[in-house]
Design a protein around this motif. Structure first.
Motif, PDB file in Angstrom:
ATOM      1  N   HIS A 119      21.497  99.661   8.604  1.00 24.41           N
ATOM      2  CA  HIS A 119      22.348  98.897   7.307  1.00 24.41           C
ATOM      3  C   HIS A 119      22.302  97.399   7.499  1.00 24.41           C
ATOM      4  O   HIS A 119      22.595  96.688   6.630  1.00 24.41           O
ATOM      5  N   ALA A 120      21.600  96.874   8.830  1.00 25.57           N
ATOM      6  CA  ALA A 120      21.611  95.272   8.763  1.00 25.57           C
ATOM      7  C   ALA A 120      21.279  94.561   7.859  1.00 25.57           C
ATOM      8  O   ALA A 120      21.699  93.482   7.409  1.00 25.57           O
ATOM      9  N   PRO A 121      19.871  95.307   7.258  1.00 28.97           N
ATOM     10  CA  PRO A 121      19.290  94.308   6.041  1.00 28.97           C
ATOM     11  C   PRO A 121      20.168  94.165   4.925  1.00 28.97           C
ATOM     12  O   PRO A 121      19.926  93.318   3.935  1.00 28.97           O
ATOM     13  N   TYR A 122      21.336  95.018   4.800  1.00 32.22           N
ATOM     14  CA  TYR A 122      22.081  95.025   3.706  1.00 32.22           C
ATOM     15  C   TYR A 122      23.287  94.217   3.709  1.00 32.22           C
ATOM     16  O   TYR A 122      24.382  94.119   2.903  1.00 32.22           O
ATOM     17  N   GLY A 123      23.577  93.759   4.946  1.00 33.19           N
ATOM     18  CA  GLY A 123      24.773  93.217   5.522  1.00 33.19           C
ATOM     19  C   GLY A 123      26.172  93.917   5.498  1.00 33.19           C
ATOM     20  O   GLY A 123      27.334  93.361   5.574  1.00 33.19           O
ATOM     21  N   GLY A 124      25.898  95.261   5.339  1.00 33.96           N
ATOM     22  CA  GLY A 124      27.073  96.059   5.560  1.00 33.96           C
ATOM     23  C   GLY A 124      26.765  97.858   5.256  1.00 33.96           C
ATOM     24  O   GLY A 124      25.333  97.905   5.070  1.00 33.96           O
ATOM     25  N   VAL A 125      27.431  98.503   5.442  1.00 31.44           N
ATOM     26  CA  VAL A 125      27.169 100.085   5.316  1.00 31.44           C
ATOM     27  C   VAL A 125      26.600 100.406   4.020  1.00 31.44           C
ATOM     28  O   VAL A 125      27.565 100.223   2.983  1.00 31.44           O
ATOM     29  N   VAL A 126      25.774 101.097   3.947  1.00 29.40           N
ATOM     30  CA  VAL A 126      25.251 101.633   2.493  1.00 29.40           C
ATOM     31  C   VAL A 126      25.479 103.303   2.748  1.00 29.40           C
ATOM     32  O   VAL A 126      24.854 103.943   3.461  1.00 29.40           O
ATOM     33  N   PRO A 127      26.414 103.689   1.861  1.00 32.61           N
ATOM     34  CA  PRO A 127      27.030 104.987   1.933  1.00 32.61           C
ATOM     35  C   PRO A 127      25.850 106.189   1.801  1.00 32.61           C
ATOM     36  O   PRO A 127      25.831 107.206   2.643  1.00 32.61           O
ATOM     37  N   GLU A 128      24.667 105.870   0.958  1.00 35.92           N
ATOM     38  CA  GLU A 128      23.613 106.883   0.772  1.00 35.92           C
ATOM     39  C   GLU A 128      22.855 106.823   2.171  1.00 35.92           C
ATOM     40  O   GLU A 128      22.509 108.027   2.607  1.00 35.92           O
ATOM     41  N   ILE A 129      22.633 105.909   2.722  1.00 33.22           N
ATOM     42  CA  ILE A 129      21.913 105.683   3.846  1.00 33.22           C
ATOM     43  C   ILE A 129      22.593 106.361   4.846  1.00 33.22           C
ATOM     44  O   ILE A 129      21.899 107.078   5.707  1.00 33.22           O
ATOM     45  N   ALA A 130      23.816 106.019   5.154  1.00 32.31           N
ATOM     46  CA  ALA A 130      24.714 106.577   6.200  1.00 32.31           C
ATOM     47  C   ALA A 130      24.566 108.145   6.185  1.00 32.31           C
ATOM     48  O   ALA A 130      24.506 108.727   7.185  1.00 32.31           O
TER      49      ALA A 130
END
Length: 364
Positions: free
Chosen positions: A45-56
């Motif tokens: 998630h680091a490249p996006y600066g926050g948690v991405v629900p789909e990736i999680a």
């Protein structure tokens, strides 16, 4: 002589960006963690600066079974030797919640053990009982990336909301500042590290709602004020440190002033306890400020060990074990549906929602 009662439970936590499993044994109210496995998704998630629900959700699905198997193996027990299977069933990112809950249900079905759907917030509420003698009742400040509430905890399942954020949570405010300053993810620890070398009095930042009665809080205006400072011009490294220190001080002031007020109205026989739980409870400056507030009221501040402030499966296993020990087992638990929103004090949230609502239920 009375026989000791023992309950051994597997806990599964997948509500956000940690895939975790733990096996815990509860003997006459005292918890022993037999195993604990956590797999972080920070790098994803680091490249996006926050948690991405789909990736999680995808990451949870990929490794949940492995994490659970590792926790059972590390405990030295077999699935058949467990007394129950507990899993976070809300609130949280619904994709991740469903992964953990369905994993728990499958194990419960395969082993013939009871399934225990756990409210993630109740896990945090009970987390100080993992390592400390923390008898009911106590005043809880639940402060994390998604939640910021004062709750009166009278007993297992007995929760009354005293105040809540009317907009953003304190942890969300920390994450937003970290993203604006490019400090990295997760934001809370990054802001705390940067603030260590800063002047907390350099920037005059707002303390929303502190002039109003009640225990509700607000952090949206603080986020906006910091964003305007950042937009006004290039900040030096010292400027960033000063801004982080000032921002952290503002959040600490808001939480502490509300804690002072909450402690003044909270009634308890014997020792008065203020419990702080959730990811923001790991912030040492905030802990120190809350400890001072507790001392002013003759109360004791109790916080979980640092590793149990953030999301973890041990607290979920504990919540499940406490419900099992109390005989609070839902016979229809296998039909329980994952909940993106699940307030601890649902009656207050429905009667007086702090913000939002809609088809998925009250937010806070």
């Amino acid at each position: 002589m009375r026989a000791m009662t023992s309950h051994t439970v597997l806990g599964i936590e997948t509500s956000c960006d940690e895939t975790a499993a733990a096996v815990l044994r509860l003997v006459d109210g005292r918890a022993t963690i037999l195993s604990e496995i956590v797999r972080s998704q920070v790098e994803a998630h680091a490249p996006y600066g926050g948690v991405v629900p789909e990736i999680a959700a995808r990451a949870h699905a990929d490794i949940a079974d492995q994490i659970v198997a590792a926790a059972i193996e590390e405990s030295g027990l077999s699935l058949a030797e467990l007394d129950g299977i507990a899993a976070t069933s809300g609130p949280g990112l619904i994709g991740g919640v469903m992964v953990g809950m369905m994993t728990g249900k499958a194990l419960a079905l395969a082993s013939g053990k009871p399934f225990l759907p756990v409210n993630h917030l109740e896990g945090h509420a009970l987390s100080p009982r993992l390592a400390a003698d923390c008898a009911f009742p106590y005043l809880l400040l639940l402060v994390s990336g998604g939640h910021c509430q004062f709750i009166e905890v009278r007993g297992l399942g007995e929760y009354r909301r005293l105040g809540t954020t009317i907009d953003d949570a304190a942890g969300e405010a920390f994450d937003k500042l970290a993203k604006l300053l490019g400090l990295g993810f997760p934001g809370g620890p990054a802001v705390e590290r940067t603030a260590a070398g800063g002047d907390p009095k350099r920037y005059k930042l707002p303390r929303p709602l502190m002039d109003r009665d009640g225990l509700d809080m607000s952090f949206a205006g603080l986020k906006t004020a910091a964003a305007r400072i950042i937009e006004a011009g290039d900040l030096s490294e010292q400027d960033k440190s000063d801004l982080c220190a000032s921002y952290q001080a503002a959040i600490a002031d808001c939480l502490t002033q509300r804690a002072d007020r909450a402690l003044s109205v909270f009634e308890a026989e014997g020792e008065k306890r203020l419990v702080v739980a959730g990811g923001v409870a790991a912030n040492q400056a905030i802990r120190a400020s809350l400890d001072a507030a507790a001392s002013r009221h003759g109360a004791r501040l109790i916080a979980p060990p640092l590793r149990h402030c953030t999301d973890n499966a041990a607290m979920i296993a504990l919540a499940g074990a406490e419900h099992l020990a109390a005989g609070k087992v839902d016979v229809d638990a296998m039909s329980f549906s994952a909940r993106p929103r699940w307030p601890l004090d649902e009656a207050s949230a429905l009667a007086d929602p702090a913000y939002g609502g809609g088809k998925r239920g009250a937010k806070a």
